[in-house]
Enzyme design. Structure first.
Site, mmCIF file in Angstrom:
data_model
loop_
_atom_site.group_PDB
_atom_site.id
_atom_site.type_symbol
_atom_site.label_atom_id
_atom_site.label_comp_id
_atom_site.label_asym_id
_atom_site.label_seq_id
_atom_site.Cartn_x
_atom_site.Cartn_y
_atom_site.Cartn_z
ATOM 1 N N ARG A 70 -13.231 40.713 -28.324
ATOM 2 C CA ARG A 70 -13.183 40.597 -29.783
ATOM 3 C C ARG A 70 -12.407 39.334 -30.172
ATOM 4 O O ARG A 70 -11.479 38.930 -29.460
ATOM 5 C CB ARG A 70 -12.480 41.815 -30.377
ATOM 6 C CG ARG A 70 -12.540 41.861 -31.890
ATOM 7 C CD ARG A 70 -11.632 42.940 -32.493
ATOM 8 N NE ARG A 70 -11.734 42.899 -33.941
ATOM 9 C CZ ARG A 70 -10.828 43.406 -34.766
ATOM 10 N NH1 ARG A 70 -9.743 44.001 -34.289
ATOM 11 N NH2 ARG A 70 -10.995 43.323 -36.074
ATOM 12 N N HIS A 71 -12.775 38.736 -31.283
ATOM 13 C CA HIS A 71 -12.027 37.575 -31.789
ATOM 14 C C HIS A 71 -10.565 37.939 -32.003
ATOM 15 O O HIS A 71 -10.212 39.103 -32.140
ATOM 16 C CB HIS A 71 -12.635 37.089 -33.110
ATOM 17 C CG HIS A 71 -12.633 38.161 -34.166
ATOM 18 N ND1 HIS A 71 -11.503 38.527 -34.864
ATOM 19 C CD2 HIS A 71 -13.619 38.972 -34.608
ATOM 20 C CE1 HIS A 71 -11.800 39.501 -35.693
ATOM 21 N NE2 HIS A 71 -13.076 39.804 -35.553
ATOM 22 N N GLY A 72 -9.717 36.928 -32.075
ATOM 23 C CA GLY A 72 -8.298 37.150 -32.315
ATOM 24 C C GLY A 72 -8.014 37.410 -33.794
ATOM 25 O O GLY A 72 -8.933 37.562 -34.605
ATOM 26 N N GLY A 104 -17.218 38.487 -29.540
ATOM 27 C CA GLY A 104 -17.844 39.097 -30.712
ATOM 28 C C GLY A 104 -16.818 39.770 -31.592
ATOM 29 O O GLY A 104 -15.699 39.271 -31.767
ATOM 30 N N ALA A 159 -8.450 40.758 -30.466
ATOM 31 C CA ALA A 159 -8.572 40.263 -29.091
ATOM 32 C C ALA A 159 -8.801 41.377 -28.059
ATOM 33 O O ALA A 159 -8.600 41.189 -26.865
ATOM 34 C CB ALA A 159 -7.370 39.412 -28.667
#
Ligand SMILES: *[C@@H]1O[C@H](CO)[C@@H](O)[C@H](O)[C@H]1NC(C)=O
Ligand SMILES: *[C@@H]1O[C@H](CO)[C@@H](O)[C@H](O)[C@H]1NC(C)=O
Ligand SMILES: *[C@@H]1O[C@H](CO)[C@@H](O)[C@H](O)[C@H]1NC(C)=O
Length: 431
Positions: A85-87, A322, A365
């Site tokens: 996952r994005h931060g 993602g 994240a």
């Protein structure tokens, strides 16, 4: 340190960005001496990764090696697929508008004269602006940089400079929204769940529940405003303010004074309910919308499994970036964190010990790692969520034979057809 740094920048560059709306910008330096809000592990998808692995609070680059017991004698990791996952990022414009309303209400109507409220009125400023809409913050870039260094420490033979430079052209990335933002592409999901008010009925019911009312009244009491001024949305906005000030600026802000542990559990449940019905087990199409990503994952593993017989794996590492909305449906498809009873508006108490807890599963994240090992008895697959090994559902082994895993998911591997699952059922289909 030089090698660690070059590893980190290399890996960071390989993160294929499926995050079309993102851009980078920096915020004021985090205050490293601030305290952690007492309710910090109830922030759900707005939670900080460090809350899940507390040892990182002291040393963000430390790796708990004791979690990775050798999966076999002579165990050699030959491939890892990471789905990440994005931060940390800013909130949406919609939430910023509600925060502004809350702030105005506090400035103009709150009668409480306690110091923390005075601090909000005189020292705190509404610094969130509409244009921040979902952008990645500096902390969010660090989340991935630090994760990259830890993964290189965990899997030195795979995440190495040599491997990342394998094609002589250096690391590359591409944007593949079809794969990583499948939820936008699945028409049945969009129609039956996303654009369907009744699909999230349990969330609406919980917002009107006695538990939620109690939190509203407590907040009105705290602020000293009339009860009817505090809506569930404003309660949530205050909770968001506490969580974002922490996630973005590492501040234990005065807004956190509005909530105690019990309140936070109620608000956490409200968020989990939403994820459960929109991304998790609540509706079957939520899970099925991730069929392509599921097949993509197993294609990568299959390819590595085939290639190792000839002694060379062409893709040592695959890193896919993602959203929480990417990770949750895949986890649900694969049967992770499934509770016996559904999460509903009226079973908050029963669900106190639920496994579907987004604060633990998908903080910023969050990461899924699928690691293939070459063992003398055959290939083994290990799954790690947020750097901690998890058993596959119904397999009592931390790194089962890859064949056993494939057997467990046989039905999905043979079916789970995205086109078919996501097709809208035509009202005249019988003709
Ligand atoms: C490391 O992991 C082990 C096994 O999961 C756990 O018992 C231990 O507490 C962890 N160490 C730290 C510092 O968190
Ligand atoms: C482990 O690997 C070493 C070196 O590759 C090899 O000599 C040894 O026989 C292996 N041991 C087992 C039990 O497979
Ligand atoms: C909306 O959701 C409800 C509850 O899941 C379902 O019964 C209904 O069929 C859905 N409506 C549409 C148009 O998909």
């Amino acid at each position: 340190m030089t090698t660690a740094l070059s590893k980190q920048s290399l890996l960071f560059m390989t993160f294929s960005l499926a995050l079309t709306r993102f851009s980078y910008c920096s915020v004021a330096n985090a205050n490293v001496n601030s305290n952690i809000p007492a309710i910090a592990n109830h922030f759900g998808t707005k939670g900080r990764y460090e809350e899940v692995n507390r040892y990182l609070i002291n040393d963000i680059l430390s790796v708990n090696k004791s979690i990775l017991k050798p999966v076999c004698t002579n165990s050699t990791a030959i491939h890892v697929t990471a789905i990440i996952r994005h931060g940390t990022r800013y909130l949406s414009t919609k939430n910023i508008k509600i925060m502004q309303r809350l702030y105005d209400l506090v400035l103009n109507e709150a009668m409480n004269t306690d110091k923390w409220l005075k601090d909000i009125k005189t020292k705190w400023e509404m610094w969130y602006t509409d244009d921040m809409d979902g952008k990645l913050v500096e902390k969010g870039r660090d989340d991935h940089r630090h994760l990259a260094v830890r993964l290189a420490t965990l899997f030195p033979s795979l995440i190495s400079e040599e491997n990342l430079r394998a094609h002589q052209v250096g690391p590359s990335h591409k944007i593949n929204d079809e794969l990583m933002r499948f939820f936008d592409q699945c028409q049945k999901f969009v129609e039956d769940v996303e654009n369907n008010q009744t699909a999230l009925e349990e969330v609406h019911l919980f917002k009107a529940s006695a538990e939620m009312k109690r939190v509203q009244m407590k907040m009105a009491d705290q602020l000293q405003v009339p009860y009817n001024r505090i809506t569930p949305d404003l309660v949530e906005a205050a909770f968001f303010l506490c969580s974002y000030e922490f996630a973005i600026k590492s501040l234990n802000s005065a807004w956190c004074n509005l909530f105690d542990e019990t309140d936070a559990q109620v608000l956490e449940y409200k968020n989990d309910l939403k994820q459960y019905w929109k991304r998790g087990y609540g509706h079957d199409i939520n899970r099925k919308s991730s069929c392509n990503l599921f097949h993509d994952l197993f294609n990568r593993l299959d390819q590595a499994a085939r290639e190792i017989r000839f002694g060379h794996v062409s893709e040592a590492v695959s890193i896919q970036v993602g959203h929480a909305e990417t990770l949750l449906p895949l986890l649900a498809l694969m049967g992770f964190f499934r509770d016996e009873t559904a999460l509903t508006a009226d079973n908050f108490d029963v669900q106190n010990g639920r496994t579907f807890r987004t604060s633990r599963i998908v903080p910023y994240a969050a990461n899924l790692l699928f690691v293939l090992y070459d063992c003398s008895e055959g290939l083994r697959l290990q799954f790690l969520l947020n750097e901690t090994p998890q058993n596959f559902p119904d397999i009592m082994h931390q790194a089962p034979l890859y064949d056993t895993v494939r057997e467990t998911y046989r039905e999905l591997l043979q079916g789970c057809n995205f086109e078919k699952e996501c097709e809208l059922s035509s009202p005249n289909s019988e003709f």
